[in-house]
Design an enzyme around this catalytic site. Structure first.
Site, PDB file in Angstrom:
ATOM      1  N   LEU A 162       2.057 -48.230  -6.816  1.00  9.56           N
ATOM      2  CA  LEU A 162       2.479 -48.981  -8.127  1.00  9.56           C
ATOM      3  C   LEU A 162       1.264 -49.436  -8.990  1.00  9.56           C
ATOM      4  O   LEU A 162       0.535 -50.447  -8.258  1.00  9.56           O
ATOM      5  CB  LEU A 162       3.285 -49.845  -8.045  1.00  9.56           C
ATOM      6  CG  LEU A 162       4.005 -50.475  -9.229  1.00  9.56           C
ATOM      7  CD1 LEU A 162       4.728 -49.686 -10.274  1.00  9.56           C
ATOM      8  CD2 LEU A 162       4.720 -51.585  -9.022  1.00  9.56           C
ATOM      9  N   ILE A 207      10.869 -55.740 -30.881  1.00 12.03           N
ATOM     10  CA  ILE A 207       9.737 -55.308 -29.940  1.00 12.03           C
ATOM     11  C   ILE A 207       8.494 -56.455 -29.669  1.00 12.03           C
ATOM     12  O   ILE A 207       7.928 -56.335 -28.895  1.00 12.03           O
ATOM     13  CB  ILE A 207       9.047 -53.875 -30.729  1.00 12.03           C
ATOM     14  CG1 ILE A 207      10.081 -52.968 -30.759  1.00 12.03           C
ATOM     15  CG2 ILE A 207       7.924 -53.433 -29.610  1.00 12.03           C
ATOM     16  CD1 ILE A 207      10.844 -52.251 -29.471  1.00 12.03           C
ATOM     17  N   HIS A 234      11.276 -70.358 -16.651  1.00 14.34           N
ATOM     18  CA  HIS A 234      10.037 -69.563 -16.293  1.00 14.34           C
ATOM     19  C   HIS A 234      10.077 -69.461 -14.886  1.00 14.34           C
ATOM     20  O   HIS A 234       9.885 -68.240 -14.278  1.00 14.34           O
ATOM     21  CB  HIS A 234       8.748 -70.137 -16.946  1.00 14.34           C
ATOM     22  CG  HIS A 234       8.888 -70.218 -18.440  1.00 14.34           C
ATOM     23  ND1 HIS A 234       9.316 -69.186 -19.131  1.00 14.34           N
ATOM     24  CD2 HIS A 234       8.440 -71.053 -19.330  1.00 14.34           C
ATOM     25  CE1 HIS A 234       9.274 -69.355 -20.425  1.00 14.34           C
ATOM     26  NE2 HIS A 234       8.833 -70.535 -20.363  1.00 14.34           N
ATOM     27  N   ARG A 284      12.760 -75.908 -19.735  1.00 19.90           N
ATOM     28  CA  ARG A 284      12.230 -74.622 -20.161  1.00 19.90           C
ATOM     29  C   ARG A 284      11.465 -73.799 -18.979  1.00 19.90           C
ATOM     30  O   ARG A 284      11.639 -72.653 -18.617  1.00 19.90           O
ATOM     31  CB  ARG A 284      11.756 -74.421 -21.410  1.00 19.90           C
ATOM     32  CG  ARG A 284      12.512 -74.814 -22.589  1.00 19.90           C
ATOM     33  CD  ARG A 284      11.813 -74.616 -23.820  1.00 19.90           C
ATOM     34  NE  ARG A 284      10.968 -73.130 -23.906  1.00 19.90           N
ATOM     35  CZ  ARG A 284      11.688 -71.961 -24.402  1.00 19.90           C
ATOM     36  NH1 ARG A 284      12.768 -72.245 -24.859  1.00 19.90           N
ATOM     37  NH2 ARG A 284      10.728 -71.081 -24.428  1.00 19.90           N
ATOM     38  N   ASP A 289      12.697 -61.650 -21.612  1.00 15.21           N
ATOM     39  CA  ASP A 289      12.950 -62.627 -22.559  1.00 15.21           C
ATOM     40  C   ASP A 289      14.345 -63.445 -21.898  1.00 15.21           C
ATOM     41  O   ASP A 289      15.020 -62.641 -21.352  1.00 15.21           O
ATOM     42  CB  ASP A 289      13.328 -61.953 -23.924  1.00 15.21           C
ATOM     43  CG  ASP A 289      13.554 -62.799 -24.815  1.00 15.21           C
ATOM     44  OD1 ASP A 289      12.844 -64.048 -24.702  1.00 15.21           O
ATOM     45  OD2 ASP A 289      14.033 -62.495 -25.959  1.00 15.21           O
ATOM     46  N   GLY A 290      14.414 -64.584 -22.248  1.00 17.15           N
ATOM     47  CA  GLY A 290      15.288 -65.459 -21.969  1.00 17.15           C
ATOM     48  C   GLY A 290      15.369 -66.434 -21.115  1.00 17.15           C
ATOM     49  O   GLY A 290      16.513 -67.117 -20.830  1.00 17.15           O
TER      50      GLY A 290
END
Ligand code: FPP
Length: 248
Positions: free
Chosen positions: A133, A197, A39, A35, A22-23
């Site tokens: 992973l 959350i 991203h 914006r 987030d952010g």
């Protein structure tokens, strides 16, 4: 800054780390940028946490890349995010192969545009035999919807008398979720100082340790990830038991 890896106990690495990234928007605003540039700078941090997870031997890393609610954002932003995903997957395939990373997704991915579907399907197929992973991207994901779908499937099975209500245990329920094959997250990280959350893995995080970082996602580095792991390792996970019981 001092490297934190030497302080990390290699015998107590969380098996599954989930991250609410987030952010990006606030990072862009702070830097006088669009914006969408926020991203694209966030991708750098994705690379950092993936590398850190491979280094530590984390088994599952689940990233909240696009929520079902994110469809409500301006069309230009949605398109930019999805384009970024396509571009990043195209670019990172060699990294996935070199590092033995398997790509998976959770979420209503059928709602994604065709070009996203195609690259996701190809990357998932090409990395299917990698046993390092598991990198899980939550895309068009809503935990409430996931839970509802599980309820509907089980209700249907009861209606058709395939199972009876008593058969519905935690594990039967979990098996209907996207995450049926995944262990529950041990650690959930959220960046940007928000303590929410946001409809992410609600069932699965019942006993996860929560870690909130004040850093905006594009500023989140490998060292920040290591800090979160160290913090996790200093906690006592009791799963409802007493500290005394755990000692014995
Ligand atoms: C939240 O920031 C971030 C997202 C909605 C998307 C995260 C996506 C990326 C980091 C890039 C693509 C991902 C991959 C896996 C290649 P926000 O826009 O909600 O920020 P704000 O709260 O400051 O507005």
């Amino acid at each position: 800054m001092k490297n934190q890896t030497s302080n990390i106990n290699k015998d107590r690495i969380p098996k599954h780390v989930a991250i609410i990234m987030d952010g990006n928007g606030r990072w862009a605003k702070k830097n006088g940028l669009l914006r969408t540039i926020g991203h694209s700078n966030g991708v750098k941090s994705v690379r950092e946490v993936v590398e850190a997870s491979v280094e530590l031997g984390v088994s599952f890393l689940t990233l909240y890349a696009f929520s079902n609610e994110n469809w409500k954002r301006p069309k230009t932003e949605v398109n930019a995010l999805l384009e970024l995903l396509v571009k990043s997957l195209n670019k990172e395939l060699p990294t996935f192969q070199e590092n033995n990373i398997q790509l998976q997704t959770i979420g209503e991915t059928q709602n994604l545009p065709k070009r996203c579907h195609k690259i996701l399907r190809e990357t998932i197929e090409k990395t299917a035999n990698n046993d390092g992973l598991k990198l899980v991207l939550a895309l068009s994901y809503s935990s409430k919807l996931e839970i509802l779908n599980s309820v509907k499937t089980l209700a249907q099975k009861v209606a058709e008398k395939i199972i009876s209500p008593e058969d519905i245990t935690e594990s039967v329920f979990s098996n209907e979720l996207y995450t049926a094959e995944h262990p529950d997250p041990d650690l959930l990280i959220r960046t940007s100082g928000e303590h929410r959350i946001s409809n992410f893995l609600l069932w699965q995080i019942a006993y996860a340790e929560l870690y909130f970082s004040p850093k905006l996602w594009p500023d989140f580095t490998k060292e920040d990830f290591f800090e979160a792991i160290l913090d996790y390792q200093n906690r006592e996970r009791r799963f409802g038991k007493t500290a005394e019981q755990l000692k014995n």
